[in-house]
Write a protein that holds these residues in place. Structure first.
Motif, PDB file in Angstrom:
ATOM      1  N   GLU A  95       0.638  -1.165   0.002  1.00  0.00           N
ATOM      2  CA  GLU A  95       0.091  -0.232   0.179  1.00  0.00           C
ATOM      3  C   GLU A  95       0.879   1.382  -0.004  1.00  0.00           C
ATOM      4  N   ASP A  96       0.118   2.228  -0.212  1.00  0.00           N
ATOM      5  CA  ASP A  96       0.820   3.806  -0.235  1.00  0.00           C
ATOM      6  C   ASP A  96       2.038   3.713  -0.970  1.00  0.00           C
ATOM      7  N   ILE A  97       1.934   3.327  -2.303  1.00  0.00           N
ATOM      8  CA  ILE A  97       3.068   3.330  -3.205  1.00  0.00           C
ATOM      9  C   ILE A  97       3.368   4.667  -3.811  1.00  0.00           C
ATOM     10  N   THR A  98       4.564   5.076  -3.565  1.00  0.00           N
ATOM     11  CA  THR A  98       5.032   6.162  -4.359  1.00  0.00           C
ATOM     12  C   THR A  98       6.174   6.119  -5.102  1.00  0.00           C
ATOM     13  N   VAL A  99       6.178   6.934  -6.208  1.00  0.00           N
ATOM     14  CA  VAL A  99       6.997   6.823  -7.235  1.00  0.00           C
ATOM     15  C   VAL A  99       7.764   8.354  -7.212  1.00  0.00           C
ATOM     16  N   SER A 106      14.575  15.099  -8.122  1.00  0.00           N
ATOM     17  CA  SER A 106      14.342  16.574  -8.286  1.00  0.00           C
ATOM     18  C   SER A 106      12.821  16.913  -7.889  1.00  0.00           C
ATOM     19  N   GLU A 107      12.237  16.322  -6.900  1.00  0.00           N
ATOM     20  CA  GLU A 107      10.814  16.844  -6.428  1.00  0.00           C
ATOM     21  C   GLU A 107       9.753  16.246  -7.103  1.00  0.00           C
ATOM     22  N   ASN A 108      10.303  15.438  -8.364  1.00  0.00           N
ATOM     23  CA  ASN A 108       9.062  14.941  -9.100  1.00  0.00           C
ATOM     24  C   ASN A 108       8.654  13.435  -8.385  1.00  0.00           C
ATOM     25  N   ARG A 109       7.429  13.406  -8.035  1.00  0.00           N
ATOM     26  CA  ARG A 109       6.931  12.240  -7.410  1.00  0.00           C
ATOM     27  C   ARG A 109       5.317  12.160  -7.665  1.00  0.00           C
ATOM     28  N   ILE A 110       5.096  10.929  -7.697  1.00  0.00           N
ATOM     29  CA  ILE A 110       3.542  10.572  -7.814  1.00  0.00           C
ATOM     30  C   ILE A 110       3.351   9.750  -6.359  1.00  0.00           C
ATOM     31  N   ALA A 111       2.448  10.455  -5.515  1.00  0.00           N
ATOM     32  CA  ALA A 111       1.815   9.627  -4.494  1.00  0.00           C
ATOM     33  C   ALA A 111       0.858   8.978  -4.618  1.00  0.00           C
ATOM     34  N   HIS A 112       0.541   7.703  -3.857  1.00  0.00           N
ATOM     35  CA  HIS A 112      -0.537   6.772  -4.156  1.00  0.00           C
ATOM     36  C   HIS A 112      -0.649   6.101  -5.414  1.00  0.00           C
ATOM     37  N   TYR A 113       0.411   5.986  -5.746  1.00  0.00           N
ATOM     38  CA  TYR A 113       0.343   5.235  -7.298  1.00  0.00           C
ATOM     39  C   TYR A 113      -0.496   4.035  -7.204  1.00  0.00           C
ATOM     40  N   ARG A 114      -1.350   3.602  -8.371  1.00  0.00           N
ATOM     41  CA  ARG A 114      -2.178   2.446  -8.197  1.00  0.00           C
ATOM     42  C   ARG A 114      -1.262   1.411  -9.186  1.00  0.00           C
ATOM     43  N   PRO A 115      -1.071   0.242  -8.685  1.00  0.00           N
ATOM     44  CA  PRO A 115      -0.233  -0.751  -9.442  1.00  0.00           C
ATOM     45  C   PRO A 115      -0.855  -0.762 -10.974  1.00  0.00           C
ATOM     46  N   ASP A 116       0.060  -1.250 -11.766  1.00  0.00           N
ATOM     47  CA  ASP A 116      -0.418  -1.551 -13.231  1.00  0.00           C
ATOM     48  C   ASP A 116      -0.850  -0.103 -13.849  1.00  0.00           C
ATOM     49  N   THR A 117      -0.859   0.875 -13.237  1.00  0.00           N
ATOM     50  CA  THR A 117      -1.159   2.136 -14.077  1.00  0.00           C
ATOM     51  C   THR A 117      -0.043   2.661 -14.755  1.00  0.00           C
ATOM     52  N   ALA A 131       9.643  12.403 -18.415  1.00  0.00           N
ATOM     53  CA  ALA A 131      10.577  12.975 -19.199  1.00  0.00           C
ATOM     54  C   ALA A 131      11.666  13.677 -18.207  1.00  0.00           C
ATOM     55  N   PHE A 132      12.938  13.168 -18.249  1.00  0.00           N
ATOM     56  CA  PHE A 132      14.120  13.989 -17.561  1.00  0.00           C
ATOM     57  C   PHE A 132      14.418  15.107 -18.210  1.00  0.00           C
ATOM     58  N   ALA A 133      14.573  16.442 -17.518  1.00  0.00           N
ATOM     59  CA  ALA A 133      14.856  17.598 -17.995  1.00  0.00           C
ATOM     60  C   ALA A 133      16.377  17.659 -18.130  1.00  0.00           C
ATOM     61  N   LYS A 134      17.271  17.033 -17.462  1.00  0.00           N
ATOM     62  CA  LYS A 134      18.735  17.025 -17.337  1.00  0.00           C
ATOM     63  C   LYS A 134      19.385  15.758 -17.683  1.00  0.00           C
ATOM     64  N   PRO A 135      20.611  16.031 -18.236  1.00  0.00           N
ATOM     65  CA  PRO A 135      21.378  14.694 -18.642  1.00  0.00           C
ATOM     66  C   PRO A 135      22.091  14.288 -17.205  1.00  0.00           C
ATOM     67  N   GLY A 136      22.391  12.952 -17.252  1.00  0.00           N
ATOM     68  CA  GLY A 136      23.094  12.516 -16.217  1.00  0.00           C
ATOM     69  C   GLY A 136      22.369  11.007 -15.614  1.00  0.00           C
ATOM     70  N   LEU A 137      22.921  10.672 -14.281  1.00  0.00           N
ATOM     71  CA  LEU A 137      22.363   9.368 -13.972  1.00  0.00           C
ATOM     72  C   LEU A 137      21.273   9.819 -13.052  1.00  0.00           C
ATOM     73  N   HIS A 138      20.047   9.138 -13.294  1.00  0.00           N
ATOM     74  CA  HIS A 138      18.860   9.544 -12.261  1.00  0.00           C
ATOM     75  C   HIS A 138      18.678   8.153 -11.869  1.00  0.00           C
ATOM     76  N   ILE A 139      18.110   8.197 -10.513  1.00  0.00           N
ATOM     77  CA  ILE A 139      17.753   7.120  -9.891  1.00  0.00           C
ATOM     78  C   ILE A 139      15.955   7.175  -9.679  1.00  0.00           C
ATOM     79  N   VAL A 140      15.249   6.449 -10.138  1.00  0.00           N
ATOM     80  CA  VAL A 140      13.688   6.356  -9.804  1.00  0.00           C
ATOM     81  C   VAL A 140      13.545   5.397  -8.829  1.00  0.00           C
ATOM     82  N   THR A 141      12.815   5.849  -7.471  1.00  0.00           N
ATOM     83  CA  THR A 141      12.767   5.085  -6.500  1.00  0.00           C
ATOM     84  C   THR A 141      11.219   4.787  -6.317  1.00  0.00           C
TER      85      THR A 141
END
Length: 96
Positions: A42-46, A50-61, A66-76
Motif C-alpha cells: 500500500e501507499d506506493i510512491t514513485v 528533483s521533487e518529481n513524485r507520484i503519491a498513492h500510485y495504483r499498481p499497473d497504471t 521525461a527527464f529535463a537534465k542529462p546524467g544518472l537518475h535514480i527512480v525510487t
C-alpha cells in the motif's frame, strides 16, 4: 502427497521496468511499469528525483516521465506491506 501445514513467509516485492530500458535522451518520455508481487503493498510512491513524485500510485497504471537534465537518475518506488517498507530502485542514464 505430503503437505506442510506451516505456510512459507511471502516476501513482498515491487517490480519496476521502463521503456526505453535504462537509457534516454533529455525530454524523451520514458514509460514505467510498476507492480507488486508476493503480498499487498500500500501507499506506493514513485520518486523520479528533483521533487518529481507520484503519491498513492495504483499498481499497473501507466506512468511516463521525461527527464529535463542529462546524467544518472535514480527512480525510487516505495510502499508498505503491513509495517514493512518495500523499496525498488532503477537507474536511468539520460544523454543530451
Amino acid at each position: 502427497v505430503f503437505s506442510d501445514p506451516v505456510a512459507e513467509p511471502v516476501i513482498p516485492t515491487l517490480f519496476l521496468t521502463c521503456t526505453p530500458a535504462g537509457i534516454a535522451r533529455v525530454g524523451q518520455l520514458v514509460s514505467f511499469r510498476i507492480w507488486p508481487q508476493g503480498a499487498d503493498i500500500e501507499d506506493i510512491t514513485v520518486d523520479f528525483g528533483s521533487e518529481n513524485r507520484i503519491a498513492h500510485y495504483r499498481p499497473d497504471t501507466a506512468v511516463s516521465h521525461a527527464f529535463a537534465k542529462p546524467g544518472l537518475h535514480i527512480v525510487t518506488v516505495s510502499g508498505l506491506s503491513g509495517d514493512l517498507p518495500v523499496i525498488q530502485k532503477l537507474k536511468i542514464v539520460v544523454h543530451e
